[in-house]
Design a protein around this motif. Sequence first.
Motif, mmCIF file in Angstrom:
data_model
loop_
_atom_site.group_PDB
_atom_site.id
_atom_site.type_symbol
_atom_site.label_atom_id
_atom_site.label_comp_id
_atom_site.label_asym_id
_atom_site.label_seq_id
_atom_site.Cartn_x
_atom_site.Cartn_y
_atom_site.Cartn_z
ATOM 1 N N LEU A 36 0.828 -1.207 0.000
ATOM 2 C CA LEU A 36 0.000 0.000 0.000
ATOM 3 C C LEU A 36 0.864 1.260 0.000
ATOM 4 O O LEU A 36 0.557 2.244 -0.690
ATOM 5 N N ARG A 37 1.948 1.230 0.756
ATOM 6 C CA ARG A 37 2.870 2.374 0.761
ATOM 7 C C ARG A 37 3.520 2.550 -0.601
ATOM 8 O O ARG A 37 3.714 3.677 -1.080
ATOM 9 N N GLN A 38 3.861 1.424 -1.259
ATOM 10 C CA GLN A 38 4.461 1.500 -2.591
ATOM 11 C C GLN A 38 3.491 2.107 -3.601
ATOM 12 O O GLN A 38 3.887 2.894 -4.466
ATOM 13 N N ILE A 39 2.199 1.728 -3.487
ATOM 14 C CA ILE A 39 1.188 2.298 -4.391
ATOM 15 C C ILE A 39 1.088 3.804 -4.170
ATOM 16 O O ILE A 39 0.997 4.583 -5.131
ATOM 17 N N GLU A 40 1.101 4.235 -2.907
ATOM 18 C CA GLU A 40 1.051 5.670 -2.615
ATOM 19 C C GLU A 40 2.263 6.384 -3.197
ATOM 20 O O GLU A 40 2.143 7.479 -3.759
ATOM 21 N N ASP A 41 3.441 5.763 -3.081
ATOM 22 C CA ASP A 41 4.653 6.372 -3.629
ATOM 23 C C ASP A 41 4.581 6.467 -5.153
ATOM 24 O O ASP A 41 4.984 7.483 -5.744
ATOM 25 N N GLU A 42 4.053 5.408 -5.784
ATOM 26 C CA GLU A 42 3.951 5.405 -7.243
ATOM 27 C C GLU A 42 3.009 6.497 -7.739
ATOM 28 O O GLU A 42 3.254 7.132 -8.773
ATOM 29 N N LEU A 43 1.939 6.733 -6.999
ATOM 30 C CA LEU A 43 0.946 7.718 -7.408
ATOM 31 C C LEU A 43 1.237 9.111 -6.856
ATOM 32 O O LEU A 43 0.613 10.101 -7.283
ATOM 33 N N GLY A 44 2.144 9.185 -5.902
ATOM 34 C CA GLY A 44 2.497 10.479 -5.330
ATOM 35 C C GLY A 44 1.371 11.103 -4.534
ATOM 36 O O GLY A 44 1.180 12.330 -4.547
ATOM 37 N N LEU A 47 -3.283 8.001 0.261
ATOM 38 C CA LEU A 47 -4.555 7.371 -0.093
ATOM 39 C C LEU A 47 -5.374 6.954 1.115
ATOM 40 O O LEU A 47 -6.601 7.020 1.090
ATOM 41 N N ILE A 48 -4.703 6.521 2.172
ATOM 42 C CA ILE A 48 -5.407 6.051 3.357
ATOM 43 C C ILE A 48 -4.706 6.555 4.615
ATOM 44 O O ILE A 48 -3.534 6.954 4.578
ATOM 45 N N TYR A 49 -5.436 6.565 5.702
ATOM 46 C CA TYR A 49 -4.836 6.816 6.998
ATOM 47 C C TYR A 49 -5.590 5.998 8.034
ATOM 48 O O TYR A 49 -6.740 5.620 7.830
ATOM 49 N N ARG A 50 -4.927 5.692 9.113
ATOM 50 C CA ARG A 50 -5.499 4.838 10.135
ATOM 51 C C ARG A 50 -5.919 5.647 11.353
ATOM 52 O O ARG A 50 -5.344 6.682 11.656
ATOM 53 N N HIS A 56 -9.351 4.784 6.961
ATOM 54 C CA HIS A 56 -10.112 5.871 6.340
ATOM 55 C C HIS A 56 -9.427 6.257 5.033
ATOM 56 O O HIS A 56 -8.209 6.097 4.882
ATOM 57 N N PHE A 57 -10.197 6.757 4.097
ATOM 58 C CA PHE A 57 -9.684 7.069 2.779
ATOM 59 C C PHE A 57 -9.682 8.579 2.539
ATOM 60 O O PHE A 57 -10.647 9.269 2.880
ATOM 61 N N THR A 58 -8.590 9.071 1.963
ATOM 62 C CA THR A 58 -8.539 10.459 1.528
ATOM 63 C C THR A 58 -9.408 10.609 0.283
ATOM 64 O O THR A 58 -9.938 9.618 -0.242
ATOM 65 N N SER A 59 -9.562 11.820 -0.216
ATOM 66 C CA SER A 59 -10.339 12.019 -1.441
ATOM 67 C C SER A 59 -9.703 11.273 -2.611
ATOM 68 O O SER A 59 -10.406 10.693 -3.455
ATOM 69 N N GLN A 60 -8.353 11.262 -2.640
ATOM 70 C CA GLN A 60 -7.668 10.497 -3.688
ATOM 71 C C GLN A 60 -7.907 9.004 -3.518
ATOM 72 O O GLN A 60 -8.091 8.274 -4.489
ATOM 73 N N GLY A 61 -7.945 8.550 -2.248
ATOM 74 C CA GLY A 61 -8.206 7.140 -1.981
ATOM 75 C C GLY A 61 -9.614 6.738 -2.363
ATOM 76 O O GLY A 61 -9.846 5.651 -2.905
ATOM 77 N N GLU A 62 -10.585 7.616 -2.085
ATOM 78 C CA GLU A 62 -11.971 7.349 -2.473
ATOM 79 C C GLU A 62 -12.083 7.208 -3.988
ATOM 80 O O GLU A 62 -12.775 6.319 -4.495
ATOM 81 N N TYR A 63 -11.392 8.081 -4.707
ATOM 82 C CA TYR A 63 -11.437 8.022 -6.177
ATOM 83 C C TYR A 63 -10.799 6.733 -6.679
ATOM 84 O O TYR A 63 -11.334 6.071 -7.578
ATOM 85 N N LEU A 64 -9.666 6.359 -6.087
ATOM 86 C CA LEU A 64 -8.992 5.133 -6.518
ATOM 87 C C LEU A 64 -9.850 3.910 -6.210
ATOM 88 O O LEU A 64 -9.884 2.951 -6.991
ATOM 89 N N ALA A 65 -10.555 3.915 -5.077
ATOM 90 C CA ALA A 65 -11.426 2.792 -4.730
ATOM 91 C C ALA A 65 -12.539 2.637 -5.760
ATOM 92 O O ALA A 65 -12.881 1.521 -6.163
ATOM 93 N N LYS A 66 -13.115 3.766 -6.190
ATOM 94 C CA LYS A 66 -14.138 3.716 -7.232
ATOM 95 C C LYS A 66 -13.552 3.162 -8.530
ATOM 96 O O LYS A 66 -14.170 2.324 -9.198
ATOM 97 N N CYS A 67 -12.358 3.616 -8.863
ATOM 98 C CA CYS A 67 -11.708 3.130 -10.083
ATOM 99 C C CYS A 67 -11.375 1.644 -9.993
ATOM 100 O O CYS A 67 -11.391 0.939 -11.010
#
Length: 289
Positions: A36-44, A47-50, A56-67
């Motif tokens: 998950l950390r690698q995915i965040e690094d790849e996308l810059g 995406l999530i926080y605990r 919980h998902f950030t707005s970017q994480g919510e968008y990625l989950a939909k995708c």
Amino acid sequence: MDERDWLIFHILYEKRNITKTGQALFISQPALTTRLRQIEDELGAKLIYRSGKGIHFTSQGEYLAKCSKEMLTRIQEIKDRITNMHEGVRGTLRIAATHYMTKYKLPRLLKLFKTLYPQMEFKVNTVWSKEVLNLVNTQEVHIGFMRGEYPWPDEKKLLFEENMCIASTEPISIQDLPNLPRISYRTDESVQLLIDNWWRENFTVPPFISMAVDRLDTCKDMVENGHGYAIMGSGILHKSDDVYKTVILDKNNTPIIRRAWMIYQKDALSINAVKAFVDFSDTIDYLDF
């Protein structure tokens, strides 16, 4: 991101828990956290926080989950099309069905179909009828088997009808029902509404629920052993010779029926396996199956 990454994010969004997601995907918690950390690094992007209440998902994480759901559906569609380019009927048929259909109809049905097409495999999800609609609509499955009256805008075939009836081991007078022990069971919303509406049309007091169980077949077993009566479809009782079956009527004295359906999207017929299964289904008498 590859297919595995999309799946990780899709399951994580459903579970909202790292441990449960790892268990679902058979990935260790440290390996999952690292990926998950690698995915965040790849996308810059974060995406999530605990927190103490889970993921919980950030707005970017919510968008990625939909995708992720859209991507997994697209990947599966591509695989289906590639498989469909081979001659003959092969591949994996994805089916969503209610518990009743999965237990009493599908095992033999799929066995006969596989006898005709031995290269076929099946993936079956057992869910409530309302969820069957969702899974077919989002193309996560090819075919849906559901019971009850739900709106469906695409292809829909009636499989069978059954009378709703009062099942008991002793003869029952309908006017005595409020004073008799009733066994209730979890069922689809449409069926529960049908039963509740019938009760309100005939009685001004609530039923005497003596037992509540999770499944229709468990309820049938309880009825057969004399623990009370139940209101259920006649189909599950066709081999219960020692059970009295009193058909319930609406205010027009017409038997109240429940229908079973097969649903699918018309576009799915372009897939050889789906077309073959739909054609095969037309040869089956589901009520006596």
